[in-house]
Motif scaffolding. Structure first.
Motif, PDB file in Angstrom:
ATOM      1  N   GLY A  60     -21.226  15.754  57.967  1.00  0.00           N
ATOM      2  CA  GLY A  60     -21.273  15.502  56.479  1.00  0.00           C
ATOM      3  C   GLY A  60     -22.935  16.059  56.087  1.00  0.00           C
ATOM      4  O   GLY A  60     -23.488  15.787  56.936  1.00  0.00           O
ATOM      5  N   GLY A  61     -22.750  16.486  54.971  1.00  0.00           N
ATOM      6  CA  GLY A  61     -24.351  16.869  54.655  1.00  0.00           C
ATOM      7  C   GLY A  61     -24.048  17.449  53.226  1.00  0.00           C
ATOM      8  O   GLY A  61     -23.033  17.787  52.777  1.00  0.00           O
ATOM      9  N   TYR A  62     -25.224  17.944  52.640  1.00  0.00           N
ATOM     10  CA  TYR A  62     -25.340  18.759  51.459  1.00  0.00           C
ATOM     11  C   TYR A  62     -26.736  19.190  51.114  1.00  0.00           C
ATOM     12  O   TYR A  62     -27.648  19.053  51.833  1.00  0.00           O
ATOM     13  N   MET A  63     -26.534  20.092  50.130  1.00  0.00           N
ATOM     14  CA  MET A  63     -27.878  20.630  49.571  1.00  0.00           C
ATOM     15  C   MET A  63     -27.909  20.437  48.109  1.00  0.00           C
ATOM     16  O   MET A  63     -26.781  20.303  47.662  1.00  0.00           O
ATOM     17  N   ALA A 123     -25.614  11.860  43.327  1.00  0.00           N
ATOM     18  CA  ALA A 123     -26.602  12.128  42.484  1.00  0.00           C
ATOM     19  C   ALA A 123     -27.156  10.861  41.949  1.00  0.00           C
ATOM     20  O   ALA A 123     -28.281  10.732  41.980  1.00  0.00           O
ATOM     21  N   SER A 124     -26.203   9.696  41.697  1.00  0.00           N
ATOM     22  CA  SER A 124     -26.709   8.561  41.284  1.00  0.00           C
ATOM     23  C   SER A 124     -27.722   7.998  42.372  1.00  0.00           C
ATOM     24  O   SER A 124     -28.715   7.403  41.914  1.00  0.00           O
ATOM     25  N   GLY A 125     -27.522   7.989  43.506  1.00  0.00           N
ATOM     26  CA  GLY A 125     -28.201   7.887  44.515  1.00  0.00           C
ATOM     27  C   GLY A 125     -29.590   8.356  44.523  1.00  0.00           C
ATOM     28  O   GLY A 125     -30.454   7.631  44.904  1.00  0.00           O
ATOM     29  N   MET A 126     -29.725   9.709  44.604  1.00  0.00           N
ATOM     30  CA  MET A 126     -30.851  10.234  44.319  1.00  0.00           C
ATOM     31  C   MET A 126     -31.674  10.081  43.273  1.00  0.00           C
ATOM     32  O   MET A 126     -32.905   9.916  43.214  1.00  0.00           O
ATOM     33  N   GLU A 127     -30.896   9.700  42.191  1.00  0.00           N
ATOM     34  CA  GLU A 127     -31.833   9.263  40.810  1.00  0.00           C
ATOM     35  C   GLU A 127     -32.407   8.227  41.129  1.00  0.00           C
ATOM     36  O   GLU A 127     -33.559   7.729  40.823  1.00  0.00           O
ATOM     37  N   ALA A 128     -31.772   7.057  41.831  1.00  0.00           N
ATOM     38  CA  ALA A 128     -32.355   5.587  42.112  1.00  0.00           C
ATOM     39  C   ALA A 128     -33.402   5.954  43.189  1.00  0.00           C
ATOM     40  O   ALA A 128     -34.458   5.446  43.148  1.00  0.00           O
ATOM     41  N   ARG A 129     -33.295   6.915  44.044  1.00  0.00           N
ATOM     42  CA  ARG A 129     -34.405   7.096  45.000  1.00  0.00           C
ATOM     43  C   ARG A 129     -35.761   7.723  44.425  1.00  0.00           C
ATOM     44  O   ARG A 129     -36.721   7.240  44.762  1.00  0.00           O
ATOM     45  N   ASP A 130     -35.341   8.560  43.629  1.00  0.00           N
ATOM     46  CA  ASP A 130     -36.455   9.384  43.012  1.00  0.00           C
ATOM     47  C   ASP A 130     -37.208   9.239  41.615  1.00  0.00           C
ATOM     48  O   ASP A 130     -38.200   9.402  41.393  1.00  0.00           O
ATOM     49  N   GLY A 131     -36.238   8.176  41.035  1.00  0.00           N
ATOM     50  CA  GLY A 131     -36.673   8.115  39.482  1.00  0.00           C
ATOM     51  C   GLY A 131     -36.452   9.442  38.647  1.00  0.00           C
ATOM     52  O   GLY A 131     -37.278   9.231  37.502  1.00  0.00           O
ATOM     53  N   PHE A 132     -35.808  10.435  38.856  1.00  0.00           N
ATOM     54  CA  PHE A 132     -35.895  11.630  38.079  1.00  0.00           C
ATOM     55  C   PHE A 132     -34.069  12.018  38.190  1.00  0.00           C
ATOM     56  O   PHE A 132     -33.596  11.496  39.228  1.00  0.00           O
ATOM     57  N   PRO A 133     -33.539  12.615  37.324  1.00  0.00           N
ATOM     58  CA  PRO A 133     -32.316  12.968  36.966  1.00  0.00           C
ATOM     59  C   PRO A 133     -31.771  13.896  38.125  1.00  0.00           C
ATOM     60  O   PRO A 133     -32.531  14.729  38.514  1.00  0.00           O
ATOM     61  N   ALA A 134     -30.511  13.644  38.438  1.00  0.00           N
ATOM     62  CA  ALA A 134     -29.999  14.640  39.516  1.00  0.00           C
ATOM     63  C   ALA A 134     -28.705  15.056  38.979  1.00  0.00           C
ATOM     64  O   ALA A 134     -27.848  14.008  38.431  1.00  0.00           O
ATOM     65  N   ASP A 135     -28.410  16.088  38.997  1.00  0.00           N
ATOM     66  CA  ASP A 135     -26.859  16.624  38.542  1.00  0.00           C
ATOM     67  C   ASP A 135     -26.069  17.071  39.574  1.00  0.00           C
ATOM     68  O   ASP A 135     -26.263  17.787  40.625  1.00  0.00           O
ATOM     69  N   PRO A 136     -25.084  16.259  39.583  1.00  0.00           N
ATOM     70  CA  PRO A 136     -23.962  16.419  40.474  1.00  0.00           C
ATOM     71  C   PRO A 136     -23.366  18.004  40.696  1.00  0.00           C
ATOM     72  O   PRO A 136     -22.869  18.155  41.778  1.00  0.00           O
ATOM     73  N   ASN A 137     -23.609  18.904  39.737  1.00  0.00           N
ATOM     74  CA  ASN A 137     -23.353  20.216  39.653  1.00  0.00           C
ATOM     75  C   ASN A 137     -24.335  21.042  40.437  1.00  0.00           C
ATOM     76  O   ASN A 137     -24.146  22.151  40.924  1.00  0.00           O
ATOM     77  N   LYS A 148     -37.956  17.179  45.345  1.00  0.00           N
ATOM     78  CA  LYS A 148     -37.737  16.972  43.972  1.00  0.00           C
ATOM     79  C   LYS A 148     -38.664  16.001  43.078  1.00  0.00           C
ATOM     80  O   LYS A 148     -38.874  16.409  42.032  1.00  0.00           O
ATOM     81  N   LYS A 149     -38.482  14.905  43.611  1.00  0.00           N
ATOM     82  CA  LYS A 149     -39.313  13.843  43.054  1.00  0.00           C
ATOM     83  C   LYS A 149     -40.909  14.459  42.767  1.00  0.00           C
ATOM     84  O   LYS A 149     -41.514  14.285  41.676  1.00  0.00           O
ATOM     85  N   ILE A 150     -41.429  15.150  43.885  1.00  0.00           N
ATOM     86  CA  ILE A 150     -42.752  15.510  43.780  1.00  0.00           C
ATOM     87  C   ILE A 150     -43.032  16.583  42.534  1.00  0.00           C
ATOM     88  O   ILE A 150     -43.920  16.663  41.761  1.00  0.00           O
ATOM     89  N   SER A 151     -42.080  17.554  42.512  1.00  0.00           N
ATOM     90  CA  SER A 151     -42.094  18.614  41.849  1.00  0.00           C
ATOM     91  C   SER A 151     -41.877  17.933  40.231  1.00  0.00           C
ATOM     92  O   SER A 151     -42.734  18.530  39.392  1.00  0.00           O
ATOM     93  N   ARG A 152     -40.985  17.090  40.215  1.00  0.00           N
ATOM     94  CA  ARG A 152     -40.811  16.474  38.631  1.00  0.00           C
ATOM     95  C   ARG A 152     -41.799  15.981  38.287  1.00  0.00           C
ATOM     96  O   ARG A 152     -41.907  15.853  37.031  1.00  0.00           O
ATOM     97  N   SER A 153     -42.540  15.213  39.144  1.00  0.00           N
ATOM     98  CA  SER A 153     -43.564  14.193  38.788  1.00  0.00           C
ATOM     99  C   SER A 153     -45.002  15.160  38.441  1.00  0.00           C
ATOM    100  O   SER A 153     -45.706  14.688  37.844  1.00  0.00           O
ATOM    101  N   MET A 154     -44.767  16.302  38.758  1.00  0.00           N
ATOM    102  CA  MET A 154     -45.937  17.426  38.649  1.00  0.00           C
ATOM    103  C   MET A 154     -45.536  17.917  37.236  1.00  0.00           C
ATOM    104  O   MET A 154     -46.321  18.851  36.733  1.00  0.00           O
TER     105      MET A 154
END
Lengths: 487, 487
Positions: free
Chosen positions: A314-317, A131-145, A281-287
């Protein structure tokens, strides 16, 4: 002589017809023939006009000699056998930051038990890292849950199809051409694939008018369209969507009440300076769309990127915009299979938190990454140019992902010969190519295509030093083929 | 305050009803409560009358401090990071036979690529090793082409259900009580679970007359019964089938044209001298039934046995007695997900080819194995005796597997209190047990049971030194519970 199975109960007539309907060309007939040829070559060297089979059918980098990223493998080995972590010899064998990372990861695993089933969504500490990695990528919060770690991305896709599809009246909008996991999963779950065509003329453009047209057509047939699949960067097509286009897609899903299923497994494979990956996710949040405004699932995998760790599964959604009650149902689906493999989970956390400036491995890691990605970019360009130089062949550039998907304008005589051989013209071409050169590609019909057009998918993954030979073998074959079948 | 998801398209009313119908109690409500209590204990030590949560709900040995088998982990670590194989420090850290085995395994992997997708059924060389191990176990040939390696046994079970179930008119005979993977998988694939009851009075006996009765009843309702699931050693029941009984079962499947789905994941967990594990393949072949006489699928997993490597998600099924055409369909299902994880594949080969006399690791390996299995046998016996000493509780012995499944004769007042709390009486008991002691068990209703009887499943896996405390906490709780609810 075939054995007689008439005394056994299960026949082709009484198995689940959804299984019969499912197709998966990436590992289909052409690959079976290739495996036979490979055995021939082993048993009888020199029995064919080539000395090896070149598997360009599947995005499987390490099968074509790409080496694993050292830091990732160091950490995995240490987590597999943590009792060496404290030994002095270990410091001579492993980088200091790999040892430190392994300790950190073990701390995140309850009881340091790398052999235990984890939480059904994956180990919480690893999800925090992702989730931290996604936040760094997108600039928007990501929730590990919101994260569900899975054995590669495929089981995650199946899980969503299982949730969404109730009957053949439920439709899923999919790009054509598409990665056949989607058609296979929709068939297995008994739904209807609603196609939308990417525009080959505009570099596999995704037009909203086409989405609207296909949605309307599906609705008029009584299909309840539930979701839109977007593959970005594209597979098999290799295009990278522009930001404005992505915003239109989000708006379309919002307006039409569709779940957006974003296949983003090639997010680290972009080869052209004029394009950049943006997560939906980044696009949606930025909208301005938040958690309760739009239902969005993003798929990611350790199999792609520059690491190409296909065998680790390995993978995730990331699942956002579903009510807690529905989320509980997704959790239940995940829990029936207990959890995904822990090495794959660890690797999923590593790709989202690679070594940083100052870490002992940083420079060697960055050099490995850069070498792989720049080589992939060169290979993509060389192969694209070679394909475009062939008579009757046009090929869009691979802006991203790992594939080229050239269009072949086949002569009528070849199409007739294919008909006589009871096979699709592109399969006919691919078989001839294989038998003449040992190069394995997947016929376009496996991905679907505009009726009457013919393509094949070819990966950009063969080792760089082999590319010139591939180009010359392909070119020579193609000339002969066209000469043989020209009107 | 719950967020408002009314603007999102997916609701509990429009998801796939098969998903809603699916249940998986092993990770259900009781476990959620336990996780909350665990968090409470962390945030507020001393907030409950116990200081830790004891997870007896799931067969997850390493989560309860069982250590991994050293040899297996050595080999896995070396295969994860093969570049250290030639280093001198490695010889100080790893046993010589682990290094040799890692070299052998790498030779079996095309291109030594542990990071590549493998053959969809698993790496051929590893399947050869597993087949040899099965031959040594059974004394009958095993064909590596019959093996499908999977991420644990669960995906293999799903694959077979997907193949066999066409509609709710297709039935699968399942033992009651059963491991809820079966009911969950049948529900997800839209089939009908046809129950047959194990006889608790005769040590969870499997009576052919009961199979015949239930088959007949199902047929009279128009159900097309396609397969019989047998779990041996039993889960949750712990019984080990006798050889004569297994022959009757094979004969029944042969006569009735049923596929025999044999869950044999606890094959190495037998704790009593008067019982021995026999694979259904061995039984069938010893009766003279060959490949074309009977359809038999055997499931195996690296999660159980003495190794308990749940987090590695390794497993496989052996598929015999299906025509080549049907086998192709099973292959296609396997290929849609590409392959199972390679570490799990390697581990599956290791459990079927452990160190041999003379190997450097042989003695330490044998000592680790013996220590785990003998301790499990002692724990099973102690817990069984403790349960049988409780008022109104009877418990068959755990001959094998990892569980006890005691019957609790609950007082009427407890049953009424449960009704008022809108919960099943055994769930009511399990919740009280958890809140009073921190012990997590799974209510019998999660496995199904004879209507009007109440059970719970409790693993034998807590650390041996903790067993006395568990017994006294359980005994004390049970007395209080019975005193509170006695008529």
């Amino acid at each position: 002589m075939a054995s007689d199975y008439s005394a056994t109960p299960i026949t082709m007539d009484n198995i689940n017809p959804k299984v019969l309907k499912c197709e998966y060309a990436v590992r289909g007939e052409i690959v079976s023939i290739a495996q036979t040829l490979q055995q021939n070559l082993k048993d009888n060297p020199g029995s064919h006009p080539f000395d090896e089979i070149l598997y360009c059918n599947i995005g499987n980098p390490q099968s074509l000699a790409q080496q694993p990223v050292t830091f990732f493998r160091e950490v995995l080995a240490l987590c597999d056998h943590p009792s060496i972590l404290d030994k002095s010899e270990t410091q001579g064998l492993f980088s200091a930051d790999a040892i430190e990372r392994a300790f950190q990861i073990l701390e995140q695993i309850p009881g340091r038990a790398t052999g235990a089933y984890s939480h059904s969504q994956g180990i919480k500490g690893l999800r925090d890292t992702i989730a931290s990695g996604m936040e760094a990528r997108d600039g928007f919060p990501a929730d590990p849950n919101d994260l569900f770690l899975t054995d590669g991305a495929s089981p995650a896709v199946h899980m969503m199809m299982q949730l969404l599809i109730r009957s053949e009246n439920d439709g899923i909008l999919c790009p054509i051409p598409q990665y056949p996991l989607y058609s296979a999963s929709i068939a297995l779950h008994g739904g209807t694939l609603v196609p939308y065509y990417l525009d080959e003329q505009t570099g596999w453009g995704l037009e909203i008018s086409e989405l609207e047209h296909q949605l309307k057509t599906a609705k008029s047939k009584g299909i309840d369209v539930r979701a839109l699949v977007v593959i970005n960067p594209g597979n098999p097509t290799g295009q990278v969507l522009g930001e404005a286009n992505q915003r239109e897609i989000v708006e379309f899903c919002k307006k039409e009440g569709l779940v957006l299923l974003a296949d983003e497994v090639y997010q680290e494979n972009v080869y052209v300076p004029d394009k950049k990956f943006h997560s939906f996710k980044k696009i949606s949040r930025s909208m301005g769309y938040g958690e309760t405004d739009i239902s969005l699932v993003s798929f990611q995998s350790v199999s792609k990127g520059f690491y190409g760790e296909c065998g680790k599964r390995g993978g995730y959604m990331e699942v956002t915009g579903f009510s807690p009650a529905v989320r509980e149902q997704i959790y239940k689906l995940a829990s029936v299979n207990l959890c995904s493999n822990i090495s794959g989970q660890i690797l999923a956390s590593l790709i989202m938190s690679p070594p940083k400036v100052g870490d002992e491995s940083y420079e060697s890691f960055s050099a490995e990454k850069e070498a792989i990605l720049s080589s992939l970019a060169r290979r993509a360009k060389t192969l694209e140019e070679a394909l475009n130089s062939l008579e009757g062949v046009t090929c869009n550039r691979a802006e991203g992902a790992m594939y080229l998907f050239p269009c072949i304008n086949l002569p009528d005589k070849a199409i007739k010969a294919a008909e006589e051989a009871k096979t699709a013209p592109d399969t006919f071409y691919a078989k001839h190519l294989l038998n003449a050169t040992g190069i394995v590609v997947v016929p376009g019909s496996g991905f679907r295509q505009v009726p009457g057009t013919w393509h094949f998918r070819c990966t950009i993954l063969p080792q760089e030093e082999k590319i010139p030979a591939i180009v010359s073998r392909l070119t020579e074959f193609h000339k002969k083929f066209m000469n043989e079948f020209r009107g």
